[in-house]
Each structure stands twice: as C-alpha cells, then as structure tokens.
Design an enzyme around this catalytic site. Sequence first.
Site, PDB file in Angstrom:
ATOM      1  N   PHE A 168     -63.284 -67.925  40.770  1.00 28.03           N
ATOM      2  CA  PHE A 168     -64.183 -67.012  41.464  1.00 28.03           C
ATOM      3  C   PHE A 168     -65.375 -66.596  40.592  1.00 28.03           C
ATOM      4  O   PHE A 168     -66.508 -66.626  41.021  1.00 28.03           O
ATOM      5  CB  PHE A 168     -63.425 -65.739  41.870  1.00 28.03           C
ATOM      6  CG  PHE A 168     -62.677 -65.863  43.171  1.00 28.03           C
ATOM      7  CD1 PHE A 168     -62.796 -66.985  43.962  1.00 28.03           C
ATOM      8  CD2 PHE A 168     -61.858 -64.826  43.602  1.00 28.03           C
ATOM      9  CE1 PHE A 168     -62.111 -67.091  45.157  1.00 28.03           C
ATOM     10  CE2 PHE A 168     -61.163 -64.917  44.809  1.00 28.03           C
ATOM     11  CZ  PHE A 168     -61.290 -66.052  45.579  1.00 28.03           C
ATOM     12  N   ARG A 169     -65.071 -66.181  39.342  1.00 29.99           N
ATOM     13  CA  ARG A 169     -66.093 -65.434  38.597  1.00 29.99           C
ATOM     14  C   ARG A 169     -66.810 -66.191  37.489  1.00 29.99           C
ATOM     15  O   ARG A 169     -67.713 -65.640  36.861  1.00 29.99           O
ATOM     16  CB  ARG A 169     -65.459 -64.148  38.035  1.00 29.99           C
ATOM     17  CG  ARG A 169     -65.119 -63.176  39.151  1.00 29.99           C
ATOM     18  CD  ARG A 169     -64.349 -61.968  38.693  1.00 29.99           C
ATOM     19  NE  ARG A 169     -63.957 -61.174  39.837  1.00 29.99           N
ATOM     20  CZ  ARG A 169     -62.913 -61.442  40.618  1.00 29.99           C
ATOM     21  NH1 ARG A 169     -62.145 -62.481  40.362  1.00 29.99           N
ATOM     22  NH2 ARG A 169     -62.633 -60.685  41.658  1.00 29.99           N
ATOM     23  N   THR A 171     -58.989 -74.699  36.994  1.00 25.34           N
ATOM     24  CA  THR A 171     -60.352 -75.258  36.956  1.00 25.34           C
ATOM     25  C   THR A 171     -60.358 -76.652  36.329  1.00 25.34           C
ATOM     26  O   THR A 171     -61.155 -77.508  36.706  1.00 25.34           O
ATOM     27  CB  THR A 171     -61.338 -74.341  36.187  1.00 25.34           C
ATOM     28  OG1 THR A 171     -60.803 -74.086  34.898  1.00 25.34           O
ATOM     29  CG2 THR A 171     -61.581 -73.034  36.903  1.00 25.34           C
ATOM     30  N   HIS A 191     -50.131 -64.145  45.366  1.00 28.42           N
ATOM     31  CA  HIS A 191     -51.081 -64.188  46.480  1.00 28.42           C
ATOM     32  C   HIS A 191     -50.753 -65.269  47.508  1.00 28.42           C
ATOM     33  O   HIS A 191     -51.616 -65.658  48.291  1.00 28.42           O
ATOM     34  CB  HIS A 191     -52.509 -64.369  45.940  1.00 28.42           C
ATOM     35  CG  HIS A 191     -52.984 -63.190  45.137  1.00 28.42           C
ATOM     36  ND1 HIS A 191     -53.975 -63.252  44.189  1.00 28.42           N
ATOM     37  CD2 HIS A 191     -52.578 -61.894  45.161  1.00 28.42           C
ATOM     38  CE1 HIS A 191     -54.164 -62.044  43.662  1.00 28.42           C
ATOM     39  NE2 HIS A 191     -53.317 -61.209  44.232  1.00 28.42           N
ATOM     40  N   THR A 197     -57.402 -65.942  33.689  1.00 28.84           N
ATOM     41  CA  THR A 197     -57.616 -64.879  34.684  1.00 28.84           C
ATOM     42  C   THR A 197     -58.557 -63.823  34.124  1.00 28.84           C
ATOM     43  O   THR A 197     -58.466 -63.466  32.951  1.00 28.84           O
ATOM     44  CB  THR A 197     -56.296 -64.219  35.134  1.00 28.84           C
ATOM     45  OG1 THR A 197     -56.592 -63.060  35.925  1.00 28.84           O
ATOM     46  CG2 THR A 197     -55.412 -63.810  33.968  1.00 28.84           C
ATOM     47  N   ILE A 240     -53.128 -69.943  44.513  1.00 35.50           N
ATOM     48  CA  ILE A 240     -52.561 -70.242  45.827  1.00 35.50           C
ATOM     49  C   ILE A 240     -52.542 -71.747  46.067  1.00 35.50           C
ATOM     50  O   ILE A 240     -52.453 -72.214  47.185  1.00 35.50           O
ATOM     51  CB  ILE A 240     -53.395 -69.534  46.929  1.00 35.50           C
ATOM     52  CG1 ILE A 240     -54.904 -69.855  46.769  1.00 35.50           C
ATOM     53  CG2 ILE A 240     -53.194 -68.029  46.882  1.00 35.50           C
ATOM     54  CD1 ILE A 240     -55.783 -69.261  47.869  1.00 35.50           C
ATOM     55  N   ASP A 241     -52.627 -72.520  44.971  1.00 28.82           N
ATOM     56  CA  ASP A 241     -52.794 -73.968  45.100  1.00 28.82           C
ATOM     57  C   ASP A 241     -51.519 -74.789  44.931  1.00 28.82           C
ATOM     58  O   ASP A 241     -51.544 -76.017  45.094  1.00 28.82           O
ATOM     59  CB  ASP A 241     -53.874 -74.461  44.128  1.00 28.82           C
ATOM     60  CG  ASP A 241     -53.578 -74.061  42.674  1.00 28.82           C
ATOM     61  OD1 ASP A 241     -52.394 -73.923  42.316  1.00 28.82           O
ATOM     62  OD2 ASP A 241     -54.542 -73.886  41.904  1.00 28.82           O
ATOM     63  N   GLN A 287     -51.548 -65.850  40.260  1.00 26.03           N
ATOM     64  CA  GLN A 287     -52.399 -65.341  41.346  1.00 26.03           C
ATOM     65  C   GLN A 287     -52.939 -66.513  42.157  1.00 26.03           C
ATOM     66  O   GLN A 287     -53.628 -66.319  43.143  1.00 26.03           O
ATOM     67  CB  GLN A 287     -53.582 -64.556  40.746  1.00 26.03           C
ATOM     68  CG  GLN A 287     -53.153 -63.341  39.943  1.00 26.03           C
ATOM     69  CD  GLN A 287     -54.297 -62.831  39.062  1.00 26.03           C
ATOM     70  OE1 GLN A 287     -55.087 -62.001  39.494  1.00 26.03           O
ATOM     71  NE2 GLN A 287     -54.391 -63.307  37.847  1.00 26.03           N
TER      72      GLN A 287
HETATM   73  P1  CNA Z   1     -61.338 -65.223  38.349  1.00 28.70           P
HETATM   74  O1  CNA Z   1     -61.687 -63.809  38.513  1.00 28.70           O
HETATM   75  O2  CNA Z   1     -62.214 -66.263  38.954  1.00 28.70           O
HETATM   76  O3  CNA Z   1     -61.236 -65.479  36.775  1.00 28.70           O
HETATM   77  C1  CNA Z   1     -60.963 -66.725  36.247  1.00 28.70           C
HETATM   78  C2  CNA Z   1     -61.018 -66.608  34.741  1.00 28.70           C
HETATM   79  O4  CNA Z   1     -60.580 -67.850  34.219  1.00 28.70           O
HETATM   80  C3  CNA Z   1     -62.416 -66.340  34.181  1.00 28.70           C
HETATM   81  O5  CNA Z   1     -62.359 -65.208  33.342  1.00 28.70           O
HETATM   82  C4  CNA Z   1     -62.764 -67.602  33.383  1.00 28.70           C
HETATM   83  O6  CNA Z   1     -63.365 -67.312  32.149  1.00 28.70           O
HETATM   84  C5  CNA Z   1     -61.408 -68.199  33.125  1.00 28.70           C
HETATM   85  N1  CNA Z   1     -61.377 -69.650  33.044  1.00 28.70           N
HETATM   86  C6  CNA Z   1     -61.984 -70.549  33.852  1.00 28.70           C
HETATM   87  N2  CNA Z   1     -61.644 -71.790  33.507  1.00 28.70           N
HETATM   88  C7  CNA Z   1     -60.818 -71.672  32.436  1.00 28.70           C
HETATM   89  C8  CNA Z   1     -60.121 -72.596  31.638  1.00 28.70           C
HETATM   90  N3  CNA Z   1     -60.205 -73.913  31.826  1.00 28.70           N
HETATM   91  N4  CNA Z   1     -59.342 -72.121  30.632  1.00 28.70           N
HETATM   92  C9  CNA Z   1     -59.254 -70.784  30.401  1.00 28.70           C
HETATM   93  N5  CNA Z   1     -59.883 -69.870  31.121  1.00 28.70           N
HETATM   94  C10 CNA Z   1     -60.645 -70.302  32.144  1.00 28.70           C
HETATM   95  O7  CNA Z   1     -59.874 -65.541  38.871  1.00 28.70           O
HETATM   96  P2  CNA Z   1     -58.559 -64.633  38.822  1.00 28.70           P
HETATM   97  O8  CNA Z   1     -57.426 -65.544  38.990  1.00 28.70           O
HETATM   98  O9  CNA Z   1     -58.559 -63.704  37.695  1.00 28.70           O
HETATM   99  O10 CNA Z   1     -58.756 -63.763  40.142  1.00 28.70           O
HETATM  100  C11 CNA Z   1     -57.753 -63.677  41.022  1.00 28.70           C
HETATM  101  C12 CNA Z   1     -58.084 -64.305  42.383  1.00 28.70           C
HETATM  102  C13 CNA Z   1     -58.729 -65.656  42.323  1.00 28.70           C
HETATM  103  C14 CNA Z   1     -56.792 -64.551  43.076  1.00 28.70           C
HETATM  104  O11 CNA Z   1     -56.775 -63.808  44.243  1.00 28.70           O
HETATM  105  C15 CNA Z   1     -56.717 -66.034  43.414  1.00 28.70           C
HETATM  106  O12 CNA Z   1     -56.062 -66.257  44.627  1.00 28.70           O
HETATM  107  C16 CNA Z   1     -58.125 -66.453  43.467  1.00 28.70           C
HETATM  108  N6  CNA Z   1     -58.414 -67.899  43.313  1.00 28.70           N
HETATM  109  C17 CNA Z   1     -57.412 -68.813  43.207  1.00 28.70           C
HETATM  110  C18 CNA Z   1     -57.712 -70.145  43.069  1.00 28.70           C
HETATM  111  C19 CNA Z   1     -56.580 -71.158  42.958  1.00 28.70           C
HETATM  112  O13 CNA Z   1     -55.535 -70.975  43.565  1.00 28.70           O
HETATM  113  N7  CNA Z   1     -56.741 -72.225  42.156  1.00 28.70           N
HETATM  114  C20 CNA Z   1     -59.045 -70.575  43.016  1.00 28.70           C
HETATM  115  C21 CNA Z   1     -60.062 -69.592  43.150  1.00 28.70           C
HETATM  116  C22 CNA Z   1     -59.723 -68.263  43.279  1.00 28.70           C
END
Ligand code: CNA
Length: 254
Positions: free
Chosen positions: A45-46, A38, A131, A204, A115-116, A113
């Site tokens: 996602f969440r 991020t 993933h 995550t 994919i970037d 997890q």
């Molecule tokens: P999620 O469920 O969206 O959780 C992300 C977590 O990261 C949340 O709990 C946030 O509080 C936390 N968060 C956000 N920004 C920060 C930060 N700067 N520092 C610390 N914590 C932070 O995503 P997960 O990865 O848990 O879920 C897995 C999915 C999301 C996988 O299947 C991925 O492929 C998928 N995904 C990937 C990408 C990517 O590749 N960049 C982007 C969006 C989703």
Amino acid sequence: MKFLCYIRITMTEEIEKLQQYVDGSKKIVFFGGAGVSTESGIPDFRSVDGLYHQKWNWPPEEILSSSFFYNNTKEFYRFYRAKMLLKGAKPNAAHLKLAEMEKAGKLTAVITQNIDGLHQAAGSKKVYELHGSTLRNYCTQCHKFFDVDYVINNKDENGIPRCDNCHSVIKPDVVLYEESLNEETIDSSVKALQEADMLIIGGTSLTVYPAAGLVNYFRGNKLVLINRDPTPSDGMATLVIHQKIGEVLSQIHV
Ligand code: CNA
C-alpha cells in the site's frame, strides 16, 4: 574452510545477529504485512510504487471499505480485480524460509495482515490471517462458498461475481475497512505472541490497527524488525534491519 570464509565476508553483522537469535530460539512468531509479498510481484500500500501512490478515483482505503463494497460494488471489483487478485504470484524466499523454520520446529506461527495465501502456498501450516483471504469468497445472501478461480472466471456485465445458486453478489472473505477482525484469529494470535521467545516483524508499516497493536502482546526480549523503510516501532526492536525481507531471510540457516 573456504566456505566459512565466504560466509564471513558476505554476512552483515545484522544477519549474523539475526542468525544468533534464531539459533537460540524455539518459539519464533512471525508478524508480517504486504512487504512480505512485494518480492512476489504484489504491490503493497504505502511504498512509493505501492497502491496509495497510484491514481484511482478514490483512495484504496475507501474502495476497500465495507460501505464502498455494498454501495459501489462495480467500482470495488474493478479495483479488486486489477490490484488484489493477482493470480500466478508465487511464494518468495521469505515465505519459503518461514515455512522451513516451522517445519524445523523453530517457528510456532505466522501472523499475517496479507490476504494472498502465499504463506500457505509456501508450506506454512499455522497461519493466522488477520485480514482474511482472497482465496475464499462467499455469497452475501445464501453464504455458499466459492474459490478464487470462480471469482476470476465468473462476472456479470459489471464485473461482479454472482452466486450460481441465488445470483446474489459474492464477497471476498477479507476484512474490509469498517469491519471487525475475527475474534478467534485474534485470540490465537495473542496466545502465540505471549508464548513466543522471539518475534520477527517484517514487511509492514505497522500503521493499520487493530492488527499492528497485537505485537505489543510479545513479552520476550528478542524482537527483530525487518522492513525496507523505517516504521514507528523501530525504537522498540532489539534488532532493526532495513533491507528486503526475502534477501535477509534467505541468508538464515535453520
Ligand atoms: P503497507 O502499509 O503497504 O506497508 C508495507 C511495508 O513493507 C512498507 O513499510 C515497506 O517499506 C515494506 N516493504 C515493502 N517491500 C518490502 C520488502 N521486500 N522487504 C521488506 N519490507 C518491505 O502494508 P501493511 O501490511 O503494513 O498494511 C496492512 C494492509 C495492507 C493490510 O490490510 C493488508 O491486507 C494490505 N495489503 C495486503 C497485500 C497482500 O496480501 N499481499 C497487498 C497490499 C496490501
């Protein structure tokens, strides 16, 4: 002397503890998710500003499912191009520090997890992509491989990238919902976790299975969780830091 005083004032106790853990470890494994990217401008996602809170005709987990890909390819690619194919994103301080830790011989693997491809862009070599990756793509018919630039630059009237060999639909090499994880990647991840003397989980929500369940293979006693928001696994960590991961890791010295 001045320098030491400065560190003492700005380092929180959590960061000091994390530094101690890192200093005393030789086989660190990092397990991460969307929150790691991020700070590179890729939405997760969440979070409140994540993809689950934006308005689409279907929820993201439905669009990013295998059946949706095959039944509604046009809509899949509309979402995918807008939200997942963010070209130009650069590794942030978290990616860079993890690559530095590996180079220094402290970190044995990044399990992601994401994919970037940003861990590899930062210089990490041992990256297990649970993933898959948006950087790799293949023809669903003849299996010819294509890079991300091809997918970005080639689309038919529906926005769908097609093979230059057989004109069939190209699919990203990412694990969609309803699809299985690659067994070799799981085995390597499990092995790295079992051999690790420290585990850092970061960015995550630990809610996407089976990936999230892999952290249970860690047998060591230094488990650090760095996540902006609380997760269901906060209770099992020996150190929990609710801050931005790039800001935390950039303060660690290797
Ligand atoms: P999620 O469920 O969206 O959780 C992300 C977590 O990261 C949340 O709990 C946030 O509080 C936390 N968060 C956000 N920004 C920060 C930060 N700067 N520092 C610390 N914590 C932070 O995503 P997960 O990865 O848990 O879920 C897995 C999915 C999301 C996988 O299947 C991925 O492929 C998928 N995904 C990937 C990408 C990517 O590749 N960049 C982007 C969006 C989703």
